[in-house]
Design a protein around this motif. Structure first.
Motif, mmCIF file in Angstrom:
data_model
loop_
_atom_site.group_PDB
_atom_site.id
_atom_site.type_symbol
_atom_site.label_atom_id
_atom_site.label_comp_id
_atom_site.label_asym_id
_atom_site.label_seq_id
_atom_site.Cartn_x
_atom_site.Cartn_y
_atom_site.Cartn_z
ATOM 1 N N PHE A 1 0.816 -1.208 0.000
ATOM 2 C CA PHE A 1 0.000 0.000 0.000
ATOM 3 C C PHE A 1 0.854 1.265 0.000
ATOM 4 C CE2 PHE A 1 -3.192 2.985 1.864
ATOM 5 C CZ PHE A 1 -4.098 2.907 0.817
ATOM 6 N N GLY A 2 2.050 1.192 0.590
ATOM 7 C CA GLY A 2 2.957 2.334 0.517
ATOM 8 C C GLY A 2 3.344 2.641 -0.925
ATOM 9 N N GLN A 3 3.585 1.602 -1.726
ATOM 10 C CA GLN A 3 3.879 1.801 -3.137
ATOM 11 C C GLN A 3 2.667 2.365 -3.874
ATOM 12 O OE1 GLN A 3 6.026 -2.348 -2.951
ATOM 13 N NE2 GLN A 3 6.066 -1.654 -5.057
ATOM 14 N N THR A 4 1.485 1.920 -3.477
ATOM 15 C CA THR A 4 0.273 2.444 -4.103
ATOM 16 C C THR A 4 0.134 3.942 -3.841
ATOM 17 O OG1 THR A 4 -0.879 0.317 -3.968
ATOM 18 C CG2 THR A 4 -2.241 2.284 -4.140
ATOM 19 N N LEU A 5 0.382 4.363 -2.599
ATOM 20 C CA LEU A 5 0.319 5.795 -2.291
ATOM 21 C C LEU A 5 1.368 6.563 -3.084
ATOM 22 C CD1 LEU A 5 -0.199 5.710 1.601
ATOM 23 C CD2 LEU A 5 -1.935 6.060 -0.181
ATOM 24 N N GLY A 6 2.572 5.999 -3.191
ATOM 25 C CA GLY A 6 3.612 6.644 -3.967
ATOM 26 C C GLY A 6 3.276 6.705 -5.443
ATOM 27 N N HIS A 7 2.645 5.662 -5.948
ATOM 28 C CA HIS A 7 2.261 5.631 -7.359
ATOM 29 C C HIS A 7 1.333 6.789 -7.704
ATOM 30 C CE1 HIS A 7 1.041 3.824 -11.240
ATOM 31 N NE2 HIS A 7 -0.172 4.251 -10.921
ATOM 32 N N TRP A 8 0.448 7.137 -6.769
ATOM 33 C CA TRP A 8 -0.501 8.216 -7.028
ATOM 34 C C TRP A 8 0.029 9.573 -6.595
ATOM 35 C CZ3 TRP A 8 -3.650 7.188 -10.600
ATOM 36 C CH2 TRP A 8 -4.173 5.906 -10.749
#
Length: 253
Positions: free
Chosen positions: A126-133
């Motif tokens: 989920f940290g990568q997901t936040l970074g992706h956006w």
């Protein structure tokens, strides 16, 4: 995974010596972080590392591999969810296929049939997901017992923990703690060689670990192709969203 971490640690060492005299702009809490790092290192030396060595000495290699594969299969499921949240449909289907193949043909994930067929893991959280956006990582943090993180990854941690094996596999608190403990020991065992190299190579273990970890997280957010500029100091930085990968990764993380 272990080999990737070792390579990142070696790469980080190239810049680590020059960084000793400067303050990292993304690490404004370095004095506190160093104290937490020292505490974590002491706990690791006293408890985790000896336990991991005993686990490696007592448990046969095929059994240890099965345990690692089982936890990896659950991680692939969470990776699929986060890939879909990032609209990376190819990666999401890729991870879903891995889960299906390893669950049904690999005895519930004890065997990694998918990797043998060329479908390697594409780790997402989920940290990568936040970074992706586009959410910037914020300051670097060292969490007690949990280790390196950033403000963004710390905020994502409660969500990631809901998808941990201890939460997904049982509602019993004691059993969940046992599963989590086994996962920690499994992870620590796989990092024994990296720890040895870190002890041998690093003049400043804190800087060495911090720079390697930040580099790895940045590469994960940008699918191995981060932009040349790095302006990621603030929680609400104007970091551009990571471009979706057109195809699933072709090699192991």
């Amino acid at each position: 995974m272990r080999h990737v971490l070792i390579r990142l640690l070696l790469l980080a060492s190239l810049g680590g010596l020059g960084a000793c005299a400067t303050t990292h702009p993304g690490d404004p809490f370095e004095p506190v972080n160093r104290k937490v790092f020292a505490f974590n290192d002491a706990v690791d030396r006293a408890v985790l590392e000896p336990t991991a060595k005993a686990y490696r000495a007592v448990v046969p290699g095929p059994v240890r591999t099965g345990v690692s594969n089982f936890f990896g299969n659950i991680a692939d499921l969470w990776s699929a969810v986060n890939s879909f949240l990032q609209f990376k449909l190819a990666d999401g289907l890729h991870s879903t296929m891995r889960v299906g193949i390893n669950t049904f043909f690999g005895f519930g994930g004890l065997l990694d049939i998918a990797s043998e067929a060329g479908l390697y893991a594409v780790p997402e959280d989920f940290g990568q997901t936040l970074g992706h956006w586009g959410l910037g990582p914020g300051p670097y943090l060292v969490l007690p017992l949990l280790g390196p993180s950033t403000l963004r990854d710390t905020a994502a941690l409660p969500v990631d923990m809901q998808a941990s094996p201890g939460n997904l596999l049982t509602n019993d608190t004691a059993t969940g703690y046992g599963i989590t403990g086994l996962r920690v020991i499994d992870t620590r065992t796989r990092l024994l060689e990296a720890t040895r190299m870190l002890d041998d190579a690093a003049l400043d273990k804190y800087l060495f670990t911090r720079d390697a970890w930040l580099q790895r997280r940045r590469n994960l957010v940008y699918d191995g192709a981060p932009p040349p500029s790095e302006d990621e100091e603030d929680w609400d930085s104007d970091e551009p969203a990571a471009a979706p990968a057109p195809t699933p990764a072709a090699s192991a993380p």
